[in-house]
Scaffold this active site. Structure first.
Site, PDB file in Angstrom:
ATOM      1  N   ASP A  41       0.827  -1.210   0.000  1.00 56.74           N
ATOM      2  CA  ASP A  41       0.000   0.000   0.000  1.00 56.74           C
ATOM      3  C   ASP A  41       0.858   1.255   0.000  1.00 56.74           C
ATOM      4  O   ASP A  41       2.006   1.239   0.457  1.00 56.74           O
ATOM      5  CB  ASP A  41      -0.855   0.064   1.277  1.00 56.74           C
ATOM      6  CG  ASP A  41      -1.807  -1.094   1.374  1.00 56.74           C
ATOM      7  OD1 ASP A  41      -2.200  -1.621   0.328  1.00 56.74           O
ATOM      8  OD2 ASP A  41      -2.142  -1.457   2.517  1.00 56.74           O
TER       9      ASP A  41
HETATM   10  N1  URA Z   1      -1.262  -5.898   3.985  1.00 57.77           N
HETATM   11  C1  URA Z   1      -1.682  -4.621   4.016  1.00 57.77           C
HETATM   12  O1  URA Z   1      -2.667  -4.293   4.665  1.00 57.77           O
HETATM   13  N2  URA Z   1      -0.989  -3.723   3.309  1.00 57.77           N
HETATM   14  C2  URA Z   1       0.101  -4.025   2.575  1.00 57.77           C
HETATM   15  O2  URA Z   1       0.693  -3.160   1.949  1.00 57.77           O
HETATM   16  C3  URA Z   1       0.520  -5.367   2.568  1.00 57.77           C
HETATM   17  C4  URA Z   1      -0.179  -6.286   3.291  1.00 57.77           C
END
Ligand code: URA
Length: 237
Positions: free
Chosen positions: A105
């Site tokens: 993310d």
């Molecule tokens: N889980 C999440 O919530 N975000 C990420 O970037 C990777 C795994």
């Protein structure tokens, strides 16, 4: 990988091996800015800059494998519709067209692999592939035994139960509780949604490992080429 300079030149289609040797002996080849006339010289086909007659020489189709410690505040897509910074903006000096393996993310930091090896990317991101991914999540307070149990046995997110996972409290201080979380899937915002599901919204999230590959001392925003052993390991998964 270390290879002999004449082999490098031949693989880059500059000349036959024999002609490449002549070029080297004639002082027409430079490695990292220095003229090299010694035939046995080895070069790193990923890192060294080789020039023949002043022009950079590259092996086309060379596969490169990079580990980046992604900082928060950048996207893992190659292009962003809102013109935000992408992980590719952080990998300077790599001329191959590489792309990220999987996603992190915008507000998550940590380990991400970048490569131009489409086969490997396909295999590693395939849903049936279940390589362990390790994260450190910062939440407000320690989850209870019962909440940990619920988390580890799978919680329902987006209408579907998650696979078994692991959660261990590694530290608790004034800032909050730090959780080590291992999951084997790669669903959208999975760790955040799983933590939310047991009542512990994530404040900060970092991926520290993919399988046996770990960030080690790589600082946020820094990248490095994977070693031959690390590449072989990824391919063996
Ligand atoms: N889980 C999440 O919530 N975000 C990420 O970037 C990777 C795994």
């Amino acid at each position: 990988m270390l290879i002999r300079l004449q082999k490098f030149l031949a693989e880059a289609n500059i000349a036959s091996r024999r002609k490449a040797e002549e070029l080297i002996q004639a002082g027409r080849v430079r490695v990292n800015g220095k003229t090299v006339t010694e035939l046995g010289t080895k070069v790193d086909d990923e890192k060294d800059i080789v020039e023949a007659d002043g022009k950079e020489v590259r092996i086309e189709g060379k596969l490169v494998y990079i580990m980046l410690n992604k900082p928060e505040g950048c996207v893992t897509t190659a292009h962003d519709q809102f013109n935000r910074r992408t992980v590719l903006d952080l990998v300077e000096g790599v001329s191959e067209r590489i792309y990220p393996v999987g996603r992190l993310d915008y507000d998550t930091s940590g380990l991400i692999i970048l490569t131009n090896d489409g086969d490997l990317t396909y295999r590693l991101t395939h849903p049936k592939h279940n390589v362990a991914k390790t994260y450190i999540a910062l939440v407000d307070r320690e989850p209870t035994e019962e909440e940990i149990h619920t988390f580890e046995n799978g919680v329902v997110i987006d209408g579907r139960k998650t696979a078994k996972a692991r959660l261990k409290v590694i530290k608790q201080d004034d800032v909050g509780a730090y959780l080590m979380i291992v999951i084997h899937e790669g669903r959208n915002r999975q760790v955040r949604k799983m933590c939310e599901a047991i009542g512990h919204p994530v404040r900060r999230l970092k991926r520290t490992a993919t399988g046996k590959l770990t960030l080690g001392k790589l600082k946020k925003g820094q990248w490095r080429y994977l070693t031959d052993e690390e590449i072989a390991y990824l391919k063996s998964l």
